[in-house]
Design a protein around this motif. Structure first.
Motif, PDB file in Angstrom:
ATOM      1  N   GLY A 212       7.346 -42.150  43.865  1.00  0.00           N
ATOM      2  CA  GLY A 212       7.691 -43.570  43.797  1.00  0.00           C
ATOM      3  C   GLY A 212       9.031 -43.792  43.122  1.00  0.00           C
ATOM      4  O   GLY A 212       9.832 -44.642  43.543  1.00  0.00           O
ATOM      5  N   SER A 213       9.317 -43.016  42.061  1.00  0.00           N
ATOM      6  CA  SER A 213      10.615 -43.122  41.389  1.00  0.00           C
ATOM      7  C   SER A 213      11.741 -42.686  42.313  1.00  0.00           C
ATOM      8  O   SER A 213      12.822 -43.295  42.334  1.00  0.00           O
ATOM      9  CB  SER A 213      10.618 -42.254  40.123  1.00  0.00           C
ATOM     10  OG  SER A 213       9.617 -42.681  39.213  1.00  0.00           O
ATOM     11  N   LEU A 214      11.501 -41.626  43.084  1.00  0.00           N
ATOM     12  CA  LEU A 214      12.507 -41.163  44.040  1.00  0.00           C
ATOM     13  C   LEU A 214      12.764 -42.233  45.096  1.00  0.00           C
ATOM     14  O   LEU A 214      13.918 -42.465  45.502  1.00  0.00           O
ATOM     15  CB  LEU A 214      12.034 -39.859  44.693  1.00  0.00           C
ATOM     16  CG  LEU A 214      12.987 -39.231  45.715  1.00  0.00           C
ATOM     17  CD1 LEU A 214      14.309 -38.845  45.067  1.00  0.00           C
ATOM     18  CD2 LEU A 214      12.326 -38.012  46.373  1.00  0.00           C
ATOM     19  N   ALA A 215      11.720 -42.890  45.551  1.00  0.00           N
ATOM     20  CA  ALA A 215      11.878 -43.970  46.536  1.00  0.00           C
ATOM     21  C   ALA A 215      12.742 -45.089  45.971  1.00  0.00           C
ATOM     22  O   ALA A 215      13.625 -45.629  46.661  1.00  0.00           O
ATOM     23  CB  ALA A 215      10.507 -44.509  46.943  1.00  0.00           C
ATOM     24  N   ALA A 216      12.511 -45.437  44.703  1.00  0.00           N
ATOM     25  CA  ALA A 216      13.304 -46.516  44.081  1.00  0.00           C
ATOM     26  C   ALA A 216      14.777 -46.127  43.987  1.00  0.00           C
ATOM     27  O   ALA A 216      15.669 -46.963  44.194  1.00  0.00           O
ATOM     28  CB  ALA A 216      12.749 -46.822  42.689  1.00  0.00           C
TER      29      ALA A 216
END
Length: 800
Positions: free
Chosen positions: A309-313
């Motif tokens: 999820g952090s990578l997506a952000a």
């Protein structure tokens, strides 16, 4: 073939290799005893050597072959945790599956190992069941050390499952007398995590100081020190508003030696997350890619999906929306799969934020409302308020200012009780944007100026960039509140060119020309600043045709039908265009477009349609849409920026009537011809929701007929009956049932001496009235027909 081989190595060591047949022959304890009298010591030394070398796969294979399930259980209890920490979670899980359920419950430590592995790889709820059972069994057997270990894992799992208050109760009941420093550090970390997530700064502060003291304490185990660094970093950033210290702590923790694989990856993943939130996106992606790749290889699902999820952000911050959405979809699905619902909801909420920043405000609202509903049913209140703020921000992006204004102040006041600027920041951005839109610039500037110490600390660069993407006008307010030079550089680098242009366009009247120039330079550099500033100008008007069908000519070209996205968005714009700047109540729109739906669903549908309509009218979603307005529960077009053929129609109609009144034949003809060019057909023929357009359509048709009759009659009076017939024929083509038009046409044809043409006109009138309306021509029409019949037929032309 050789059954036994000794090979000398260059370094002087001898390597022994034994064929499996020999192993099978020697597996019997009596046989092995005859071969090697001191076999027990040899076996123990060999197994110790495998443990020391970290060759756990070989170790457990030998234990199973030598001692079966008993050997496996003993080995797992002794080495299972270390094997898992070195990345063997999946392998350990498979080994545990080979132990019968009956034997499993006889060994609390083995149950605890199973719970630990389940936490990292598969199912949090099942892991919690195992940990609680291990605690009960250990308590029954009087194993106080195992009870403590079970309580530690139980509290961690409860925190993972958003049951923070229950975790606090368990820790409160623990007896800390005689506890090791390692245990005390762990418990302080757990308290700190709970109070941070519950946003209780008052209760968290003592634990923050305690935890920071443990990070470099060599008497504390490396894993517990890593836990301390992660907890301290989280609390510093989100509770004490000190992002720089948080970044420093977590960066240093990445270099701790001796930590297990799981803690090493968790720490590096959190470091990548903090990098993302401070706007260092390229570095964040580099760190997170490595962490996720390693998690996937080692089967650490719980860690992998959290940081996905952090990578997506981070990718969303760079504008890679397709990749960001694919990544976050996987993160949401798999977080739900392992039972980490809170993580899945936060992933969805972050997507709502970046979708709004990309102009997809209807999708953003849908996601935020779903998350808000979830948190409302599970808590805690702070998460409910955070998600509620994103709902309000999305509604404001859809121009529903009245609804947002009524709620945001209350949400902000409740969040302010947490003393966390991270939570209050977005509420202040929403309020400042409302003030800006309502020309309360001083109030907006003063509100944001109070945030300067925190914003300049760069802790929320990612969130602020996303809010500026959704509300470009906020950037100039921040610039005035802080000064252009004090705006964080990483924040400015997350603002795309189209957003920057929209923001600079909104800066007029807020910043000086020199400040606007400087802001452009800080966003893209001096060389490219002129590219941002060159297109800044007042928006050009839309030219809208509704007579004969909807046609919208924008400054950049004709808007095609597919650009509207949804048919109702096209109809909504047509309704406002036909209203010519007059207010249309949202309730009226609901009644005509979503009759029978509950108000809540009708409103949700309206937001979707409004969003699609704005995208069609303004391809750059960040620039806002100056052509339509939705405020105070009413919708309208902006008359100065939307020019319709209806406006021109009524203007020319007034000119025609004035010309007739002044008996200006030439002006009357010119106005009449202009009306013929404008009236390309009836209003929005065949369009949806005829019950709304029909009265206006009929009035316009009748008005056109009246005007054509007026000019036709006027020309007949002034001895130009043939010219008048052109206008009358146009009127009859649009409204062939108006007997008064036929009568004026007959008079013109009589005056022009057109006997045969007049007869055809009469017969057409009689057919229309009889066949379509079941009526006979009136006495006046009959009188005109008799006058036509009495006309002399003109003689045939003479032969040459």
């Amino acid at each position: 073939f050789p059954l036994f081989r000794i090979t000398s190595q260059p370094d002087g060591r001898d390597v022994y290799a034994m064929h499996d047949l020999v192993f099978e022959a020697l597996i019997d304890s009596q046989t092995i005893g005859e071969v090697c009298e001191d076999w027990v010591a040899v076996e123990a030394a060999a197994l110790d050597a495998l443990r020391d070398a970290g060759q756990y796969a070989s170790l457990f294979e030998i234990l199973l072959r030598l001692h079966g399930q008993d050997g496996l259980i003993a080995g797992l209890e002794e080495s299972g945790f270390e094997y898992a920490r070195q990345g063997g979670y999946v392998a350990v899980r498979r080994l545990i599956d080979r132990v019968s359920t009956l034997r499993l419950v006889e060994h609390p430590r083995l149950l605890l190992l199973d719970a630990d592995v389940l936490r990292e790889t598969q199912n949090l709820a099942e892991a919690l069941d195992r940990a609680e059972l291990a605690g009960r069994l250990a308590d029954a057997s009087g194993d106080s050390d195992m009870v403590l270990e079970a309580q530690k894992l139980t509290t961690r799992l409860m925190i993972d499952l958003s049951r923070d208050s229950e975790a606090v109760k368990i820790m409160d009941a623990m007896n800390t007398d005689g506890m090791s420093k390692d245990h005390r550090c762990f418990i302080s970390c757990q308290y700190l995590t709970c109070y941070s997530q519950l946003v209780r700064a008052d209760l968290a502060r003592p634990h923050i100081e305690a935890v920071r003291g443990y990070i470099h304490d060599s008497e504390v185990s490396p894993d517990t020190r890593a836990d301390a660094a992660n907890c301290a970093s989280f609390s510093l950033a989100y509770l004490l508003n000190d992002s720089r210290s948080a970044l420093k702590v977590i960066r240093e923790a990445c270099n701790l030696s001796g930590t297990s694989l799981a803690w090493s990856l968790t720490t590096r993943g959190n470091y990548g997350t903090v990098l993302c939130e401070t706007g260092r996106l390229a570095a964040a992606i580099q760190v997170l890619d490595r962490v996720i790749d390693e998690c996937e290889k080692k089967g650490l699902a719980c860690i992998q999906w959290t940081f996905l999820g952090s990578l997506a952000a981070a990718h969303a911050g760079l504008g890679n929306l397709e990749l960001a959405n694919a990544l976050v979809t996987h993160a949401i699905e798999h977080s739900r799969g392992i039972g980490d619902l809170r993580a899945s909801w936060f992933h969805a909420l972050q997507r709502a934020i970046w979708e709004r920043g990309e102009g997809n405000s209807d999708l953003s609202l849908q996601l935020a409302e779903e998350v808000c509903d979830r948190f409302t049913s599970t808590g805690p209140e702070t998460f409910v308020l955070q998600s509620h703020l994103e709902v309000l921000a999305s509604k404001l992006a859809l121009d529903d200012e009245e609804c947002v204004s009524a709620e945001v102040a209350d949400v902000r006041e409740r969040l302010a009780e947490t003393n966390s600027i991270f939570h209050v920041l977005r509420a202040d951005c929403i309020i400042a944007e409302i003030d800006r839109r309502n020309c309360r610039l001083d109030a907006a500037v003063a509100r944001l100026a109070a945030l300067k110490p925190y914003v300049c600390g760069e802790g929320s660069n990612w969130y602020l960039a996303m809010y500026v993407r959704a509300f470009p006008g906020l950037l100039s307010v921040f610039a005035r509140a802080f000064s252009v030079g004090d705006l964080p550089g990483h924040l400015l680098r997350m603002i795309p060119t189209d957003v920057a242009q929209a923001a600079l366009a909104e800066s007029a009247g807020v910043l000086t020309d020199a400040e606007i120039q400087r802001l452009a330079e800080r966003i893209v550099g001096k060389k490219r600043a002129h590219e941002l500033l060159a297109p800044l100008a007042e928006p050009l008007p839309l030219k809208v045709q509704v007579l004969g069908g909807l046609r919208v000519q924008a400054p950049w070209g004709l808007i095609p039908d597919k650009a509207w996205g949804k048919r109702k968005s096209r109809v909504l714009f047509a309704m406002m265009a036909v209203s010519r700047g007059k207010d249309i109540s949202r309730d009226v729109l609901f009644e005509h477009m979503w009759m029978g739906l509950p108000p809540g669903r009708a409103l949700a549908n309206f937001y979707v349609v409004w969003s699609h309509m704005r995208k069609a009218l303004m391809p750059n979603p960040h620039a806002g849409c100056p052509y339509v307005e939705h405020r105070g529960g009413v919708c309208r077009i902006m008359p100065g920026l939307v020019e319709t053929d209806l406006d021109e129609f009524y203007e020319v109609a007034g000119t025609l009537r004035a010309a007739v009144a002044e008996e200006d034949v030439e002006a009357a003809i010119k106005a009449g011809e202009r009306l013929l060019a404008i009236y390309q057909g009836e209003l929005l023929p065949g369009d949806l929701y005829d019950d709304w357009f029909t009265p206006i359509r009929n009035d316009l048709r009748h008005e056109f007929g009246d005007l054509m009759a007026l000019v036709g009659d006027h020309l007949a009076v002034h001895q130009q009956p043939a010219a008048g017939m052109r206008f009358l024929r146009a009127a009859l083509a649009q409204d062939p049932w108006r007997e008064d038009l036929y009568q004026i046409a007959l008079r013109c044809q009589i005056a022009a001496g057109q006997r045969s043409g007049a007869v055809e006109t009469y017969l057409a009138c009689r057919a229309r009235l009889s066949e379509d309306l079941g009526l006979d021509p009136s006495a006046e029409t009959q009188r005109l027909y008799e006058q036509i019949l009495a006309m002399e037929t003109p003689p045939p032309p003479a032969d040459d």
